[in-house]
Design an enzyme around this catalytic site. Structure first.
Site, PDB file in Angstrom:
ATOM      1  N   MET A  81       0.784  -1.083  -0.026  1.00 16.12           N
ATOM      2  CA  MET A  81      -0.047   0.183  -0.095  1.00 16.12           C
ATOM      3  C   MET A  81       0.981   1.101  -0.114  1.00 16.12           C
ATOM      4  O   MET A  81       2.224   1.112   0.426  1.00 16.12           O
ATOM      5  CB  MET A  81      -1.230   0.059   1.242  1.00 16.12           C
ATOM      6  CG  MET A  81      -1.801  -1.335   1.258  1.00 16.12           C
ATOM      7  SD  MET A  81      -2.897  -1.346   2.722  1.00 16.12           S
ATOM      8  CE  MET A  81      -3.960  -0.027   2.767  1.00 16.12           C
ATOM      9  N   HIS A  82      -0.003   2.335  -0.465  1.00 24.04           N
ATOM     10  CA  HIS A  82       0.688   3.860  -0.146  1.00 24.04           C
ATOM     11  C   HIS A  82       1.831   4.356  -0.929  1.00 24.04           C
ATOM     12  O   HIS A  82       1.841   5.624  -1.194  1.00 24.04           O
ATOM     13  CB  HIS A  82       1.271   3.764   1.275  1.00 24.04           C
ATOM     14  CG  HIS A  82       0.615   3.334   2.377  1.00 24.04           C
ATOM     15  ND1 HIS A  82      -0.674   3.668   2.572  1.00 24.04           N
ATOM     16  CD2 HIS A  82       0.718   2.298   3.299  1.00 24.04           C
ATOM     17  CE1 HIS A  82      -1.134   2.949   3.574  1.00 24.04           C
ATOM     18  NE2 HIS A  82      -0.368   2.227   4.097  1.00 24.04           N
ATOM     19  N   ASP A 240      -2.948  -4.968  -0.315  1.00 27.76           N
ATOM     20  CA  ASP A 240      -2.496  -6.345   0.386  1.00 27.76           C
ATOM     21  C   ASP A 240      -3.297  -6.741   1.729  1.00 27.76           C
ATOM     22  O   ASP A 240      -3.635  -7.849   1.899  1.00 27.76           O
ATOM     23  CB  ASP A 240      -0.958  -6.462   0.757  1.00 27.76           C
ATOM     24  CG  ASP A 240      -0.547  -5.268   1.433  1.00 27.76           C
ATOM     25  OD1 ASP A 240      -1.104  -4.330   2.000  1.00 27.76           O
ATOM     26  OD2 ASP A 240       0.787  -5.412   1.690  1.00 27.76           O
TER      27      ASP A 240
END
Length: 501
Positions: A81-82, A240
């Protein structure tokens, strides 16, 4: 017959699983890669290396499944992520991806926090600012690499770049958009208010869809690269954490997962976009329709263990290290580890936090160090769980996931520190399987995510129970662990100022 393929683009490797509709894994391939840190606090990866790993693992998992056994395929994705991937007008990557554990954007984080109070950010996006989030990294790029910024056509999250390479289509979905800080999680749209105040063109951001929707089909070029037929359906997939939750059947309140991966995460489903008023946790969109989840995240779980075993002990034989650490008494004979190697999120939200080994004596050896790292990660995870419980969420059953959950010693330590039962996941490669299940929903193999979970997911029957005689040791050490951070909080900032670039 259809074969469902789930690609999980992790921080240290990509894993691709092949699954039949009954949930039987018929192929699994993995390719590793490193995090590049050109300067202190930087964490980057080359998207082309991701693609090479995906291409190889897709081909290999299909080969293992038996190419002649399927008349068609469907692909779903899961991913770290991110992170930020910047794409130019020619469709090419402009620079290495800035990933989730990057700390370079502390100044931009502070700029945003000077513009908006905690209360305002909560109302706008239901989350606090954190380094490594796409919006903060994009703001850093705008201020520090303006020539690159001006060339950006679209920004993507890591797994969205892989889907772009597979289909040629640009897009993201609600679970990964939730982790950008640019997304109004409660109303499921980009925050025009936040983007406008920061002077960021909303056209740079992709259209947001849902995880189970079809994103496109495999291009001829990608099909040739991956040895899969052109025209294969590719589903959006998700971040995820929601994908591992799907792979573990975690859809409803009362269920929870604790992931011991590179980072560590608590995942607790909720029916409304509730958020912590102090923004110590994250509120993101779940992959299941009409669901959200609260996440308490620590940055350095398996990463701490890997740092110790590879950088310090120069020993990659994890099993033997586990065995030696098991002979060390609980509490590591007074040794306490702070796992803040790249800062920390829940509950401190402090990019300046640093790691420490406290209480070292001549008696301590490498086995003590290994156990202390495991215990320090367990203490940090307890910090996160206590915040979630204080918010009033139910945690009736905890499923353990991630690579660290393969260690029986680490699970026992965590059960002892938390003083609660833990259920090891019996599902292999939960995020990849969750992505494959999402592909099945998008391709019409399953009528719903709930049906996919009923068919595919298996649950452990016997939990790991806490050893009650260890409770007093861990209670005392946990209190010291918490005090150590508070006593050193200002010193961490001073130390970070001494770090040479």
């Amino acid at each position: 017959m259809i074969t469902l393929l789930g690609i999980d683009l992790g921080t240290s490797s990509v894993k691709t699983a092949a699954m039949d509709p009954a949930g039987r894994m018929v192929g699994l391939s993995q390719q590793s890669y490193d995090i590049h840190s050109p300067l202190v606090g930087y964490a980057e990866q080359e998207p082309q290396l991701w693609w090479e790993a995906v291409r190889q693992t897709l081909s290999e998992s299909v080969r293992q499944a038996g190419a002649g056994n399927s008349d068609r395929y469907a692909i779903g994705l899961s991913g770290q992520m991110h992170g930020l991937v910047a794409i130019g007008t020619d469709g090419q990557v402009l620079r290495p991806a800035i990933i989730w554990c990057d700390q370079r954007s502390i100044e931009q984080k502070e700029q945003l926090e000077a513009m908006y109070s905690i209360e305002q950010l909560g109302k706008l996006v239901q989350n606090g600012a954190a380094t490594g989030f796409l919006l903060i990294s994009l703001l850093w790029l705008k201020q520090n690499e303006p020539d690159t910024y001006e060339k950006i056509w679209k920004v993507m999250l890591p797994k969205d770049y892989i889907r772009y390479r597979l289909t040629g289509e640009v897009g993201t979905e609600s679970t990964d958009a939730s982790g950008t800080l640019a997304y109004d999680v409660a109303n499921k749209c980009w925050s025009s208010e936040l983007l406008g105040q920061l002077g960021i063109d909303p056209e740079l951001l992709p259209t947001v869809r849902e995880p189970w929707e079809v994103a496109g089909t495999l291009t001829t070029e990608a099909a040739n690269d991956c040895a899969i037929p052109a025209g294969t359906v590719v589903v959006f997939g998700g971040a995820d954490q929601p994908m591992q939750a799907i792979g573990n059947g975690i859809l409803h309140q009362g269920q929870a997962s604790c992931t011991l991966g590179t980072g560590g995460q608590w995942f607790v489903p909720v029916d409304t976009p509730t958020y912590d008023s102090l923004l110590r946790t994250h509120t993101f969109t779940h992959a299941a329709p009409g669901k959200w989840y609260l996440m308490a995240a620590m940055l350095n779980a398996g990463l701490s263990h890997r740092w110790l075993t590879e950088n310090i002990l120069k020993n990659k034989d994890v099993r033997s290290l586990d065995e030696s650490a098991a002979h060390v008494p609980p509490g590591s004979e007074g040794l306490i580890f702070l796992p803040y190697l790249t800062g920390e999120r829940t509950p401190h939200m402090d990019p300046f936090a640093r790691g420490a080994m406290f209480g070292l004596t001549l008696k301590h050896n490498e086995a003590h160090l290994v156990r202390a790292v495991m215990e320090g990660v367990a203490f940090a995870l307890r910090d996160g769980l206590e915040v979630l419980v204080a918010l009033g969420v139910r945690v009736d059953r905890i499923v353990m996931a991630g690579g660290g959950a393969k260690s029986a010693l680490w699970l026992q330590i965590l059960a002892d520190v938390l003083t609660c039962e833990l259920y090891p996941s019996v599902m292999k490669e939960q995020a990849s399987i969750g992505a494959a299940m999402m592909a099945g929903v998008g391709a019409g193999v399953y009528a719903s995510i709930e049906e996919a979970c009923e068919i595919v997911v298996k649950q452990a029957e016997r939990p790991i129970a806490p050893i009650l005689k260890n409770r007093s040791v861990y209670e005392e050490q946990y209190a010291i662990f918490r005090e150590l951070y508070q006593c050193n909080k200002e010193l961490f900032k001073r130390v970070s100022g001494l770090t040479s670039p």
